[in-house]
Motif scaffolding. Structure first.
Motif, PDB file in Angstrom:
ATOM      1  N   PHE A 151      16.508 -20.367  -2.680  1.00 29.99           N
ATOM      2  CA  PHE A 151      15.753 -21.267  -3.544  1.00 29.99           C
ATOM      3  C   PHE A 151      15.110 -20.473  -4.679  1.00 29.99           C
ATOM      4  CE2 PHE A 151      14.580 -24.508   0.036  1.00 29.99           C
ATOM      5  CZ  PHE A 151      15.901 -24.897   0.088  1.00 29.99           C
ATOM      6  N   LEU A 152      15.065 -21.078  -5.851  1.00 35.50           N
ATOM      7  CA  LEU A 152      14.305 -20.524  -6.970  1.00 35.50           C
ATOM      8  C   LEU A 152      13.153 -21.476  -7.266  1.00 35.50           C
ATOM      9  CD1 LEU A 152      17.008 -19.235  -9.496  1.00 35.50           C
ATOM     10  CD2 LEU A 152      15.827 -18.009  -7.669  1.00 35.50           C
ATOM     11  N   GLY A 153      11.944 -20.968  -7.254  1.00 31.15           N
ATOM     12  CA  GLY A 153      10.794 -21.830  -7.421  1.00 31.15           C
ATOM     13  C   GLY A 153      10.478 -22.587  -6.140  1.00 31.15           C
ATOM     14  N   ARG A 154       9.580 -23.549  -6.260  1.00 37.42           N
ATOM     15  CA  ARG A 154       9.130 -24.306  -5.094  1.00 37.42           C
ATOM     16  C   ARG A 154       9.679 -25.721  -5.137  1.00 37.42           C
ATOM     17  NH1 ARG A 154       2.757 -23.636  -4.362  1.00 37.42           N
ATOM     18  NH2 ARG A 154       3.335 -24.822  -2.496  1.00 37.42           N
ATOM     19  N   PRO A 155       9.927 -26.323  -3.971  1.00 35.64           N
ATOM     20  CA  PRO A 155      10.341 -27.728  -3.953  1.00 35.64           C
ATOM     21  C   PRO A 155       9.267 -28.611  -4.590  1.00 35.64           C
ATOM     22  CG  PRO A 155      10.725 -26.697  -1.818  1.00 35.64           C
ATOM     23  CD  PRO A 155       9.908 -25.731  -2.613  1.00 35.64           C
ATOM     24  N   ARG A 156       9.695 -29.563  -5.388  1.00 32.35           N
ATOM     25  CA  ARG A 156       8.775 -30.480  -6.069  1.00 32.35           C
ATOM     26  C   ARG A 156       9.369 -31.885  -6.076  1.00 32.35           C
ATOM     27  NH1 ARG A 156       4.927 -27.625  -8.899  1.00 32.35           N
ATOM     28  NH2 ARG A 156       5.408 -25.422  -9.313  1.00 32.35           N
ATOM     29  N   LEU A 157       8.480 -32.867  -6.229  1.00 33.68           N
ATOM     30  CA  LEU A 157       8.954 -34.240  -6.370  1.00 33.68           C
ATOM     31  C   LEU A 157       9.561 -34.451  -7.749  1.00 33.68           C
ATOM     32  CD1 LEU A 157       6.033 -36.274  -4.734  1.00 33.68           C
ATOM     33  CD2 LEU A 157       8.109 -35.370  -3.663  1.00 33.68           C
ATOM     34  N   ARG A 158       9.018 -33.701  -8.711  1.00 30.50           N
ATOM     35  CA  ARG A 158       9.488 -33.863 -10.092  1.00 30.50           C
ATOM     36  C   ARG A 158       9.540 -32.498 -10.760  1.00 30.50           C
ATOM     37  NH1 ARG A 158       5.880 -36.197 -15.059  1.00 30.50           N
ATOM     38  NH2 ARG A 158       7.474 -36.130 -16.687  1.00 30.50           N
ATOM     39  N   HIS A 159      10.605 -32.263 -11.509  1.00 32.66           N
ATOM     40  CA  HIS A 159      10.749 -31.007 -12.246  1.00 32.66           C
ATOM     41  C   HIS A 159      10.775 -31.310 -13.738  1.00 32.66           C
ATOM     42  CE1 HIS A 159      11.710 -28.421  -8.762  1.00 32.66           C
ATOM     43  NE2 HIS A 159      12.226 -29.530  -8.267  1.00 32.66           N
ATOM     44  N   PHE A 160      10.065 -30.508 -14.511  1.00 28.79           N
ATOM     45  CA  PHE A 160      10.066 -30.699 -15.954  1.00 28.79           C
ATOM     46  C   PHE A 160      11.416 -30.293 -16.542  1.00 28.79           C
ATOM     47  CE2 PHE A 160       5.486 -30.546 -15.149  1.00 28.79           C
ATOM     48  CZ  PHE A 160       5.053 -31.607 -15.927  1.00 28.79           C
ATOM     49  N   ARG A 161      11.660 -30.752 -17.758  1.00 30.77           N
ATOM     50  CA  ARG A 161      12.972 -30.599 -18.384  1.00 30.77           C
ATOM     51  C   ARG A 161      13.416 -29.144 -18.499  1.00 30.77           C
ATOM     52  NH1 ARG A 161      13.429 -31.416 -24.095  1.00 30.77           N
ATOM     53  NH2 ARG A 161      11.321 -32.263 -23.869  1.00 30.77           N
ATOM     54  N   GLU A 162      12.456 -28.233 -18.711  1.00 24.35           N
ATOM     55  CA  GLU A 162      12.840 -26.830 -18.880  1.00 24.35           C
ATOM     56  C   GLU A 162      13.490 -26.259 -17.617  1.00 24.35           C
ATOM     57  OE1 GLU A 162       8.250 -26.662 -18.218  1.00 24.35           O
ATOM     58  OE2 GLU A 162       9.742 -28.000 -19.133  1.00 24.35           O
ATOM     59  N   ALA A 163      13.151 -26.820 -16.446  1.00 22.67           N
ATOM     60  CA  ALA A 163      13.741 -26.321 -15.204  1.00 22.67           C
ATOM     61  C   ALA A 163      15.253 -26.525 -15.197  1.00 22.67           C
ATOM     62  CB  ALA A 163      13.113 -27.029 -14.001  1.00 22.67           C
ATOM     63  N   TYR A 164      15.711 -27.635 -15.751  1.00 23.52           N
ATOM     64  CA  TYR A 164      17.146 -27.910 -15.800  1.00 23.52           C
ATOM     65  C   TYR A 164      17.838 -27.038 -16.843  1.00 23.52           C
ATOM     66  CZ  TYR A 164      15.624 -31.938 -13.103  1.00 23.52           C
ATOM     67  OH  TYR A 164      15.055 -32.728 -12.142  1.00 23.52           O
ATOM     68  N   HIS A 165      17.173 -26.809 -17.964  1.00 24.97           N
ATOM     69  CA  HIS A 165      17.740 -25.928 -18.995  1.00 24.97           C
ATOM     70  C   HIS A 165      17.890 -24.508 -18.464  1.00 24.97           C
ATOM     71  CE1 HIS A 165      17.721 -28.425 -22.752  1.00 24.97           C
ATOM     72  NE2 HIS A 165      16.967 -29.182 -21.967  1.00 24.97           N
ATOM     73  N   LEU A 166      16.892 -24.040 -17.739  1.00 28.75           N
ATOM     74  CA  LEU A 166      16.956 -22.687 -17.192  1.00 28.75           C
ATOM     75  C   LEU A 166      18.030 -22.597 -16.105  1.00 28.75           C
ATOM     76  CD1 LEU A 166      15.972 -19.819 -17.156  1.00 28.75           C
ATOM     77  CD2 LEU A 166      14.023 -20.528 -15.745  1.00 28.75           C
ATOM     78  N   ALA A 167      18.173 -23.640 -15.309  1.00 24.92           N
ATOM     79  CA  ALA A 167      19.218 -23.658 -14.280  1.00 24.92           C
ATOM     80  C   ALA A 167      20.598 -23.535 -14.917  1.00 24.92           C
ATOM     81  CB  ALA A 167      19.119 -24.942 -13.457  1.00 24.92           C
ATOM     82  N   HIS A 168      20.816 -24.251 -16.021  1.00 22.53           N
ATOM     83  CA  HIS A 168      22.101 -24.167 -16.715  1.00 22.53           C
ATOM     84  C   HIS A 168      22.313 -22.784 -17.316  1.00 22.53           C
ATOM     85  CE1 HIS A 168      23.829 -28.167 -16.447  1.00 22.53           C
ATOM     86  NE2 HIS A 168      22.633 -28.697 -16.670  1.00 22.53           N
ATOM     87  N   LEU A 169      21.269 -22.172 -17.829  1.00 21.39           N
ATOM     88  CA  LEU A 169      21.403 -20.828 -18.396  1.00 21.39           C
ATOM     89  C   LEU A 169      21.838 -19.830 -17.327  1.00 21.39           C
ATOM     90  CD1 LEU A 169      19.375 -19.024 -21.035  1.00 21.39           C
ATOM     91  CD2 LEU A 169      19.457 -17.954 -18.785  1.00 21.39           C
TER      92      LEU A 169
END
Length: 358
Positions: free
Chosen positions: A174-192
């Protein structure tokens, strides 16, 4: 633990899933063990130290191991076998569980942080280490040049391994902590990370402790070395965003959504640096991404998530100026010390240059 257990049940074939019942769960002091399955009491027990001092992926790793013991014992009549017999191993494959994640075996992150011993005769590793050391230079141009060369070397090395069908040991964290909601930057960083660091990401279900509900967390899979590098870069970019945002928003009345705009810009700026570093590599497409696909990693992920689905969503509106300013900051980001010694990447800090550096 109950929610994780119930969620994992859906990985089992229907007849096997219907043959088992939810066990009791407990957390108690077990200095010599991470967890155990008690068939007499129908109880899965996890170490209190494991739960309180380690990440949730470490906890889930052990929970699935003990669940495999339960399913093998109650669903496949594995009671007559040895503790880690054929029935247990079969259930581990269903659950993508680690057959060794119990007893005195190190936790998932402890195993990663131990790292693999570096062979001083390995010219590739030695060159990367030297380049990462140069990336600590106080001269921004020299630091960026060294980081790009190190990235290009890592890239060429991986493409060579994949193109020659080299067997690699894959893992998932896992990267980071489990959350109910992730901000948009989390998805951009995942794609990077997925586009440039030879890992594959999945937004996996995981228990959010502070909310008492199931949420999601980014899980990355790849070779041990690539997972370590991606984990380090993920933490480094987040820290850089927090530090540069603190400087940027001084005396400005900007809300959390503007931080997302700024963060997305930072990631875009860093992405442009990586794309430029990729141009000299011949096996890339027009966007600088690798054309060489790791089929073995794809098969590993398919076994881990046999019913994987992809999704996309349209992002909300953004502040163009804040996004642009974040992009300029992202172009200054220099990640160094990523490959330093056999101890892996734990306890390393981000090095970068420009306003707000530390």
């Amino acid at each position: 633990m109950i929610a994780e257990w119930e969620n994992a049940c859906w990985l089992l074939p229907p007849p096997l899933r219907q043959s088992i019942r939810r066990p009791l769960f407990s957390i108690r002091a077990m200095p010599q063990r991470l967890g155990c399955w008690d068939p007499a009491k129908r109880e899965i027990i996890l170490s209190s130290e494991l739960v309180s001092k380690h990440g949730w992926d470490d906890v889930k790793d052990v929970l699935l191991h003990e669940m495999a013991h339960q399913v093998a014992h109650e669903g496949l009549a594995g009671a007559k076998e040895t503790g880690h017999g054929s029935s247990f191993k079969q259930v581990c494959r269903f659950l993508s569980a680690n057959p060794r994640a119990s007893g005195t075996y190190p936790t998932l992150h402890e195993r990663l942080n131990q790292g693999d011993p570096l062979d001083d005769n390995d010219r590739m590793v030695i060159r990367i280490r030297k380049l990462m050391a140069l990336a600590e230079s106080s001269n921004p141009n020299e630091a960026h040049a060294a980081m790009r060369k190190a990235f290009d070397l890592i890239r060429r090395h991986n493409i060579d391994l994949i193109s020659h069908g080299q067997d690699q040991r894959y893992t998932s964290i896992f990267l980071g902590r489990p959350r109910l909601r992730h901000f948009r930057e989390a998805y951009h960083l995942a794609h990077l990370l997925q586009d440039f660091y030879f890992v594959q990401g999945v937004w996996a279900q995981a228990w959010v402790l502070e909310k008492g509900r199931m949420g999601r967390v980014l899980e990355i899979s790849g070779s041990v070395q690539n997972v370590q590098i991606a984990e380090y870069v993920h933490a480094s970019v987040h820290r850089y965003i927090d530090n540069t945002w603190a400087d940027y928003c001084q005396d400005k009345k900007l809300n959390r959504y503007r931080k997302t705009d700024f963060a997305v810009g930072v990631i875009a700026g860093f992405r442009s640096t990586l794309q430029q570093a990729s141009i000299s590599t011949q096996q890339v497409n027009d966007t600088g991404l690798p054309m060489c696909v790791d089929d073995k990693l794809t098969r590993y992920l398919a076994r881990r998530y046999p019913h994987l689905r992809s999704f996309s969503r349209k992002g909300p509106s953004h502040d163009a100026q804040v996004l642009s300013d974040g992009t300029q900051c992202g172009k200054k980001l220099v990640v160094s010390k990523g490959i330093r010694n056999a101890a892996g990447f734990n306890n390393q800090v981000l090095e970068y240059h420009g306003k707000g550096s530390s």
